[in-house]
Scaffold this motif. Structure first.
Motif, PDB file in Angstrom:
ATOM      1  N   LYS A   1      20.934  15.431  25.618  1.00  0.00           N
ATOM      2  CA  LYS A   1      22.034  14.922  26.437  1.00  0.00           C
ATOM      3  C   LYS A   1      23.359  15.327  25.813  1.00  0.00           C
ATOM      4  O   LYS A   1      24.279  15.783  26.512  1.00  0.00           O
ATOM      5  CB  LYS A   1      21.933  13.394  26.530  1.00  0.00           C
TER       6      LYS A   1
ATOM      7  N   LYS B   1      20.880  18.107  31.493  1.00  0.00           N
ATOM      8  CA  LYS B   1      20.453  16.962  32.297  1.00  0.00           C
ATOM      9  C   LYS B   1      19.042  16.614  31.844  1.00  0.00           C
ATOM     10  O   LYS B   1      18.154  17.465  31.838  1.00  0.00           O
ATOM     11  CB  LYS B   1      20.467  17.294  33.787  1.00  0.00           C
TER      12      LYS B   1
ATOM     13  N   TYR C   1      16.074  12.516  23.694  1.00  0.00           N
ATOM     14  CA  TYR C   1      16.985  12.307  24.831  1.00  0.00           C
ATOM     15  C   TYR C   1      18.441  12.449  24.377  1.00  0.00           C
ATOM     16  O   TYR C   1      19.251  13.136  25.013  1.00  0.00           O
ATOM     17  CB  TYR C   1      16.733  10.922  25.424  1.00  0.00           C
ATOM     18  N   LYS C   2      18.785  11.822  23.272  1.00  0.00           N
ATOM     19  CA  LYS C   2      20.167  11.849  22.782  1.00  0.00           C
ATOM     20  C   LYS C   2      20.572  13.262  22.343  1.00  0.00           C
ATOM     21  O   LYS C   2      21.696  13.697  22.593  1.00  0.00           O
ATOM     22  CB  LYS C   2      20.315  10.869  21.618  1.00  0.00           C
TER      23      LYS C   2
END
Length: 291
Positions: free
Chosen positions: A131, A136, A127-128
């Motif tokens: 992102k 998105k 996710y990091k």
């Protein structure tokens, strides 16, 4: 003639939705003559045979987008689904999906599904990474319902293709978005830890909340033979943004000295895995062009 949208195609028959009615249609011979194949997602004009209520596709309106795999038109968004576990995430494949979706000019959303299985924090790490790269990205769980409302907001009033490997929960996710879809879901092979294919054909599904989704078979490989070497960096957002600071124009960010992209990788500003996948694809394109 009636205007509608092709929602499914099987064995030379095209199923066209006009208001609340679906008509079984064939395509006129002129399309074969012009080497034009109707696609799911096409906006069309059809002529109805009143005797049996079947029809013929007479005209295909201009397409906004056209995907080859899956063969579908007029999609404006891609939701690329991977699982936190069972099967584990394949970032090389994810980056390939992202490249192809961006090449087609689609808005892209990454979905890490089965977030409830993220016991080792790998989903948080992914996710990091993405992102920070500028994508998105959301985490979802059909078990805890995390992210389901966010997925609904993303799908509203869009034509969206759901893509990703088999077994990551695409169909289950759509069933949670709209319970009456009743899409077939599959299990994970214990031997290979891969998903078993459950979606057998491409179909456009209308959502009650507004919009359409394309549920597609899972993929394991995606060709990038259409790209040139100097085009590749455009589809890695963070690499492309940093490339303007490189000392040499036309820098491939491989063996060139004073490369700002390589410096960004060393200090952790650009993910090592993303950079390694970029280099892997760069070498693949070089081999293709060599032959």
């Amino acid at each position: 003639m009636l205007e509608g949208i092709i929602v499914k195609g099987i064995g030379g028959f095209y199923y066209v939705k006009v208001d609340d009615t679906i008509y079984e249609c064939r395509a006129r011979g002129l399309f074969r003559k012009n080497k034009t194949v109707p696609l799911i997602g096409d906006r069309v004009l059809i002529k109805i045979n009143n005797e049996d209520n079947t029809g013929y596709v007479e005209h295909i309106f201009d397409r906004i987008t056209e995907l080859k795999r899956p063969p579908v038109s007029n999609v404006n968004q891609a939701v690329i689904v991977f699982a936190a576990q069972k099967p584990g995430p394949n970032l090389w494949l994810l980056d390939r999906f992202l490249l192809l979706a961006s090449f087609q000019g689609l808005d892209v959303v990454i979905c890490i599904n089965k977030s409830d299985l993220d016991s080792d924090g790998e989903a948080d790490m992914i996710y990091k990474i993405y992102k920070r790269a500028g994508y998105k990205i959301i985490k979802t769980s059909c078990k805890t319902k995390e992210g389901i409302d966010e997925i609904k907001d993303i799908l509203k009033d869009k034509i969206t293709v759901f893509a990703g490997p088999s077994g990551v929960g695409k169909s289950t996710l759509l069933n949670n978005v709209q319970s009456n879809l009743s899409l077939q879901t599959g299990s994970i092979s214990e031997k290979t830890s891969r998903g078993k294919h459950t979606t057998r054909h491409v179909e456009l599904i209308e959502l009650d909340l507004g919009g359409w989704v394309v549920d597609t078979p899972g993929f394991s490989t995606l060709d990038i033979d259409f790209l040139e070497e100097d085009e590749l960096e455009k589809y890695f957002i963070e690499i492309y943004n940093k490339s303007s600071f490189c000392k040499y124009s036309g820098c491939n960010h491989y063996k060139e000295p004073n490369c700002e992209v390589k410096k960004a990788v060393e200090i952790g500003e650009i993910s090592r895995s993303r950079y390694d996948n970029y280099l892997s694809m760069l070498q693949e394109i070089k081999r293709i062009r060599r032959y």
